[in-house]
Each structure stands twice: as structure tokens, then as C-alpha cells.
Motif scaffolding. Structure first.
Motif, PDB file in Angstrom:
ATOM      1  N   UNK A  12       0.834  -1.200   0.000  1.00 59.40           N
ATOM      2  CA  UNK A  12       0.000   0.000   0.000  1.00 59.40           C
ATOM      3  C   UNK A  12       0.871   1.254   0.000  1.00 59.40           C
ATOM      4  N   UNK A  13       1.909   1.263   0.827  1.00 61.97           N
ATOM      5  CA  UNK A  13       2.814   2.418   0.858  1.00 61.97           C
ATOM      6  C   UNK A  13       3.462   2.640  -0.504  1.00 61.97           C
ATOM      7  N   UNK A  14       3.855   1.570  -1.173  1.00 62.18           N
ATOM      8  CA  UNK A  14       4.483   1.704  -2.486  1.00 62.18           C
ATOM      9  C   UNK A  14       3.486   2.187  -3.538  1.00 62.18           C
ATOM     10  N   UNK A  15       2.259   1.695  -3.493  1.00 61.64           N
ATOM     11  CA  UNK A  15       1.231   2.155  -4.436  1.00 61.64           C
ATOM     12  C   UNK A  15       0.976   3.648  -4.224  1.00 61.64           C
ATOM     13  N   UNK A  16       0.992   4.092  -2.988  1.00 66.00           N
ATOM     14  CA  UNK A  16       0.801   5.512  -2.695  1.00 66.00           C
ATOM     15  C   UNK A  16       1.875   6.377  -3.360  1.00 66.00           C
ATOM     16  N   UNK A  17       3.019   5.790  -3.652  1.00 65.27           N
ATOM     17  CA  UNK A  17       4.102   6.520  -4.312  1.00 65.27           C
ATOM     18  C   UNK A  17       4.020   6.508  -5.828  1.00 65.27           C
ATOM     19  N   UNK A  18       3.050   5.775  -6.377  1.00 64.59           N
ATOM     20  CA  UNK A  18       2.865   5.751  -7.828  1.00 64.59           C
ATOM     21  C   UNK A  18       2.155   7.029  -8.270  1.00 64.59           C
ATOM     22  N   UNK A  19       2.124   7.290  -9.585  1.00 63.60           N
ATOM     23  CA  UNK A  19       1.405   8.476 -10.074  1.00 63.60           C
ATOM     24  C   UNK A  19      -0.057   8.486  -9.611  1.00 63.60           C
ATOM     25  N   UNK A  20      -0.658   9.664  -9.673  1.00 62.16           N
ATOM     26  CA  UNK A  20      -2.026   9.857  -9.187  1.00 62.16           C
ATOM     27  C   UNK A  20      -3.062   8.980  -9.877  1.00 62.16           C
ATOM     28  N   UNK A  21      -2.752   8.441 -11.037  1.00 68.62           N
ATOM     29  CA  UNK A  21      -3.700   7.573 -11.747  1.00 68.62           C
ATOM     30  C   UNK A  21      -3.953   6.278 -10.975  1.00 68.62           C
ATOM     31  N   UNK A  22      -3.105   5.972  -9.996  1.00 67.57           N
ATOM     32  CA  UNK A  22      -3.236   4.763  -9.179  1.00 67.57           C
ATOM     33  C   UNK A  22      -3.829   5.104  -7.827  1.00 67.57           C
ATOM     34  N   UNK A  23      -4.608   4.180  -7.289  1.00 64.56           N
ATOM     35  CA  UNK A  23      -5.106   4.335  -5.926  1.00 64.56           C
ATOM     36  C   UNK A  23      -5.266   2.947  -5.303  1.00 64.56           C
ATOM     37  N   UNK A  24      -5.448   2.945  -4.006  1.00 63.80           N
ATOM     38  CA  UNK A  24      -5.623   1.705  -3.249  1.00 63.80           C
ATOM     39  C   UNK A  24      -7.100   1.559  -2.915  1.00 63.80           C
ATOM     40  N   UNK A  25      -7.693   0.437  -3.320  1.00 63.26           N
ATOM     41  CA  UNK A  25      -9.099   0.183  -3.032  1.00 63.26           C
ATOM     42  C   UNK A  25      -9.313  -0.710  -1.832  1.00 63.26           C
ATOM     43  N   UNK A  26      -8.245  -1.173  -1.271  1.00 65.60           N
ATOM     44  CA  UNK A  26      -8.281  -2.071  -0.112  1.00 65.60           C
ATOM     45  C   UNK A  26      -8.336  -1.243   1.171  1.00 65.60           C
ATOM     46  N   UNK A  27      -9.062  -1.696   2.191  1.00 66.96           N
ATOM     47  CA  UNK A  27      -9.045  -0.957   3.455  1.00 66.96           C
ATOM     48  C   UNK A  27      -7.616  -0.804   3.985  1.00 66.96           C
ATOM     49  N   UNK A  28      -7.327   0.359   4.470  1.00 72.92           N
ATOM     50  CA  UNK A  28      -5.980   0.624   4.989  1.00 72.92           C
ATOM     51  C   UNK A  28      -5.804   0.131   6.428  1.00 72.92           C
ATOM     52  N   UNK A  29      -6.882   0.033   7.154  1.00 75.66           N
ATOM     53  CA  UNK A  29      -6.810  -0.449   8.538  1.00 75.66           C
ATOM     54  C   UNK A  29      -6.462  -1.932   8.522  1.00 75.66           C
ATOM     55  N   UNK A  30      -5.368  -2.327   9.158  1.00 79.35           N
ATOM     56  CA  UNK A  30      -4.949  -3.728   9.132  1.00 79.35           C
ATOM     57  C   UNK A  30      -6.047  -4.716   9.543  1.00 79.35           C
ATOM     58  N   UNK A  31      -6.852  -4.374  10.527  1.00 87.22           N
ATOM     59  CA  UNK A  31      -7.898  -5.288  10.999  1.00 87.22           C
ATOM     60  C   UNK A  31      -8.995  -5.500   9.956  1.00 87.22           C
ATOM     61  N   UNK A  32      -9.096  -4.605   9.004  1.00 91.92           N
ATOM     62  CA  UNK A  32     -10.135  -4.694   7.966  1.00 91.92           C
ATOM     63  C   UNK A  32      -9.581  -5.222   6.641  1.00 91.92           C
ATOM     64  N   UNK A  33      -8.289  -5.488   6.589  1.00 92.31           N
ATOM     65  CA  UNK A  33      -7.628  -5.872   5.349  1.00 92.31           C
ATOM     66  C   UNK A  33      -7.344  -7.371   5.325  1.00 92.31           C
ATOM     67  N   UNK A  34      -7.577  -7.967   4.168  1.00 95.17           N
ATOM     68  CA  UNK A  34      -7.220  -9.366   3.974  1.00 95.17           C
ATOM     69  C   UNK A  34      -5.795  -9.480   3.446  1.00 95.17           C
ATOM     70  N   UNK A  35      -5.545 -10.531   2.709  1.00 98.61           N
ATOM     71  CA  UNK A  35      -4.198 -10.808   2.229  1.00 98.61           C
ATOM     72  C   UNK A  35      -3.896 -10.267   0.843  1.00 98.61           C
ATOM     73  N   UNK A  36      -4.744  -9.407   0.315  1.00104.35           N
ATOM     74  CA  UNK A  36      -4.477  -8.842  -1.002  1.00104.35           C
ATOM     75  C   UNK A  36      -4.658  -7.329  -0.974  1.00104.35           C
ATOM     76  N   UNK A  37      -4.141  -6.691  -2.035  1.00101.40           N
ATOM     77  CA  UNK A  37      -4.298  -5.255  -2.198  1.00101.40           C
ATOM     78  C   UNK A  37      -4.930  -5.006  -3.557  1.00101.40           C
TER      79      UNK A  37
END
Length: 107
Positions: A12-37
Motif C-alpha cells: 500500500x505504501x508503495x502504491x501511494x508513491x505511484x502516479x495519481x492515476x493509481x489508488x488503493x481500493x483495499x481498506x488501509x486499517x490492518x484489521x479490515x484488510x485481507x491478504x491482497x491489495x
């Protein structure tokens, strides 16, 4: 689970460093996140095809998600870095545009 959360957090941290055309659709809270991004991008299908041709195992989820799942038993942090490095190279070279666009369906 601890390593899975660490790997997905790093991704997630690395995706945040990509250009603005990219975003993270996975919950950022560890307790709400599974094993994928869920890496969101308008060209997700084409990106997923380009990644697969470069031996990066991902799948596509409509309408705009490249799903990356760093399996904690055998995935290294270096492997996660390599995924992002490969995504950057594909986008910078427009290599994903060699693939036909597609709507719908899971790959």
C-alpha cells in the motif's frame, strides 16, 4: 497473519508513491484488510495482462482493479518492490497499450 499485514502494508505504501492515476481500493486499517491489495487504475485489465506476461502473478477484478496478493509464506519484501517497479516500467513505456481493452470478467 503478521507478515501478511506487513507485506500488504508495504505494498500500500508503495502504491501511494505511484502516479495519481493509481489508488488503493483495499481498506488501509490492518484489521479490515485481507491478504491482497486492490490496486485501482483505469487501465487495470491491460496492466494485469502486461504484468502476467512479465511473470508477475496478479488478477483483474472489474471494473478497474489489479489484485495483488503477496503470499506471506514465500513472498519477500523484495518481491513486492519488484511488482511496483514492474508496474512503473509498464506505465512509463506504455507497454500496457499493446493489449486490447476489455470490460467485465475476472481473470
Amino acid at each position: 497473519r503478521e507478515k501478511s499485514l506487513a507485506l500488504t502494508g508495504y505494498l500500500i505504501d508503495l502504491v501511494d508513491g505511484l502516479p495519481d492515476a493509481f489508488s488503493v481500493g483495499t481498506p488501509r486499517a490492518p484489521a479490515r484488510r485481507g491478504g491482497h491489495v486492490a490496486v485501482e487504475h483505469e487501465e487495470a485489465y491491460r496492466l494485469s495482462q502486461a504484468l502476467k506476461d512479465r511473470d508477475v502473478v496478479v488478477d483483474f477484478r472489474p471494473p478497474n482493479v489489479v489484485r495483488v496478493c503477496p503470499a506471506p509464506l514465500y513472498t519477500r519484501y523484495e518481491d513486492v518492490w519488484h511488482v511496483i517497479e514492474t508496474i512503473q516500467a509498464i506505465v512509463e513505456s506504455d507497454a500496457h497499450r499493446e493489449y486490447e481493452p476489455r470490460d467485465g470478467g475476472v481473470t
